[in-house]
Design an enzyme around this catalytic site. Structure first.
Site, PDB file in Angstrom:
ATOM      1  N   ASP A 121     -23.911 -14.635  -5.433  1.00  0.00           N
ATOM      2  CA  ASP A 121     -24.850 -15.246  -4.486  1.00  0.00           C
ATOM      3  C   ASP A 121     -24.208 -16.438  -3.787  1.00  0.00           C
ATOM      4  O   ASP A 121     -24.328 -16.601  -2.569  1.00  0.00           O
ATOM      5  CB  ASP A 121     -26.128 -15.690  -5.205  1.00  0.00           C
TER       6      ASP A 121
ATOM      7  N   LYS B 230     -31.464 -12.452 -14.837  1.00  0.00           N
ATOM      8  CA  LYS B 230     -30.227 -13.144 -14.452  1.00  0.00           C
ATOM      9  C   LYS B 230     -29.747 -14.147 -15.493  1.00  0.00           C
ATOM     10  O   LYS B 230     -28.546 -14.390 -15.611  1.00  0.00           O
ATOM     11  CB  LYS B 230     -30.404 -13.835 -13.099  1.00  0.00           C
TER      12      LYS B 230
END
Length: 287
Positions: free
Chosen positions: A109, A72
Site C-alpha cells: 500500500d 491484515k
C-alpha cells in the site's frame, strides 16, 4: 485466457468478505496480457479460520495472496518474516510463498501510494502533508510520506489514535517530521500551509455514503493544495468535487489500488504487469 491445467500457478485474496473486490479482475487481466499461466481467485476466510488458511498456503501450492480486512494484522504472527514496510506499518496486504514454503509478509500500500504520486508528478519531499484519519490506510500513507521526506500532519477525530500512529512510526522514521492533532483543528492546520498535499484516509464519501466528506463545506482549501482521496468508489467523491470546484488538482485512490496490485503481482511472478491493462479491467466493471 490461458487454459487452467496442471501448470497453472495460483494466487488469490484472503479476507472476509472478498466478493466486492476488484483484485481478481485486475490480476487476471494482467496475467492474460503477459501470457503467463497464473490465476487469481478470491478466497473468503472467516476470522476464526485465518490461521488454518495461512498455514495451508504452501501445502496447497499457492504462490501468494493479497490480504484484506479484517486479516491484515492477524496474519503477522503466522508469517516467517516481514519486509521493513510491513513491520513499520503493522499490517500485511501481500504474502509471498517462497519455494521452501516460508511466508514473507509485505505491505505494498505504501509503495503503491508513492508510485501513484510519482506517476502524477507529485513530489512530497519537503512538503507539508495533511492526513485526514488515523486508521490502517493512514499508517501506510504516513509511512510512505515519511520515507519520502515530507512533513506529515495526522489529524483524526480520535486524537489518541493519531498520536499512537505517530508514536508507532517514529522508531522506523527517526528523521521524519511527524505530528498528530485533532481533526477539529483542521481549519488552523489548513491555514498554516499554502500548498499542502491533503490525503483523505477516512472512508467518508465511499459508496453507499457518497455525500460524505472529511472537509467542511465552508472551509476553503489552502492555495495550490493538491487533494488525494484514497476512496475510489465512486470515482468522483464529494471531496474531489469540492476540490475541483476550488480549482485544485484532485485524485482518487484508483491509481494507488492499481500500483499496489502491480507491486504485489511482480513480487509473486517476477514480472512487471501493464498498469493500463489493470486499470482498464477495473473500469470495465463500472468504476
Amino acid at each position: 485466457m490461458l487454459p487452467i491445467n496442471g501448470k497453472t500457478q495460483l494466487i488469490g485474496l484472503i479476507g472476509w468478505p472478498v466478493s466486492h473486490s476488484f483484485s481478481p479482475a485486475m490480476h487476471n487481466a494482467a496475467a492474460q496480457a503477459l501470457g503467463v499461466n497464473w490465476v487469481y481467485v478470491p478466497l473468503p476466510v472467516p476470522p476464526e479460520k485465518v490461521a488454518t488458511a495461512v498455514s495451508g498456503l504452501s501445502a496447497l501450492g499457492i504462490r501468494g495472496v493479497n490480504v484484506t480486512v479484517p486479516h491484515k494484522q492477524a496474519v503477522i504472527p503466522l508469517l516467517d518474516e516481514l519486509e521493513p514496510g510491513a513491520q513499520a506499518i503493522g499490517a500485511v496486504n501481500t504474502i509471498v510463498v517462497k519455494e521452501n514454503g516460508r511466508l514473507t509478509g509485505h505491505n505494498t500500500d505504501w509503495s503503491g501510494f508513492l508510485a501513484d504520486l510519482q506517476a502524477n508528478n507529485i513530489a512530497p519531499a519537503g512538503q507539508a502533508c495533511l492526513l485526514l484519519g488515523a486508521g490502517g490506510s493512514a499508517r501506510a500513507v504516513a509511512y510512505a510520506l515519511g520515507q519520502a521526506g515530507a512533513q506529515v500532519h495526522v489529524l483524526a477525530r480520535r486524537v489518541d489514535q493519531a498520536a499512537a500512529l505517530v508514536d508507532d512510526l517514529r522508531p522506523y522514521l527517526p528523521q521524519a517530521k511527524l505530528q498528530s492533532d485533532s481533526l477539529s483543528h483542521l481549519p488552523a492546520a489548513a491555514a498554516a500551509f499554502s500548498a499542502p498535499l491533503i490525503v483523505n484516509c477516512t472512508p467518508l464519501g465511499m459508496t453507499p455514503n457518497e455525500t460524505g466528506s472529511p472537509w467542511p463545506e465552508n472551509l476553503p482549501f489552502p492555495t495550490n493544495a493538491i487533494i488525494y482521496d484514497l476512496v475510489y468508489n465512486p470515482p468522483r467523491t464529494r471531496l474531489i468535487q469540492q476540490a475541483e470546484m476550488g480549482g485544485h488538482l484532485a485524485l482518487n485512490g484508483l491509481g494507488m489500488l492499481v500500483a499496489q496490485g502491480a507491486h504485489a503481482f511482480s513480487l509473486w511472478t517476477g514480472q512487471q504487469p501493464d498498469k493500463v491493462v489493470m486499470t482498464n479491467s477495473i473500469q470495465q466493471l463500472g468504476m
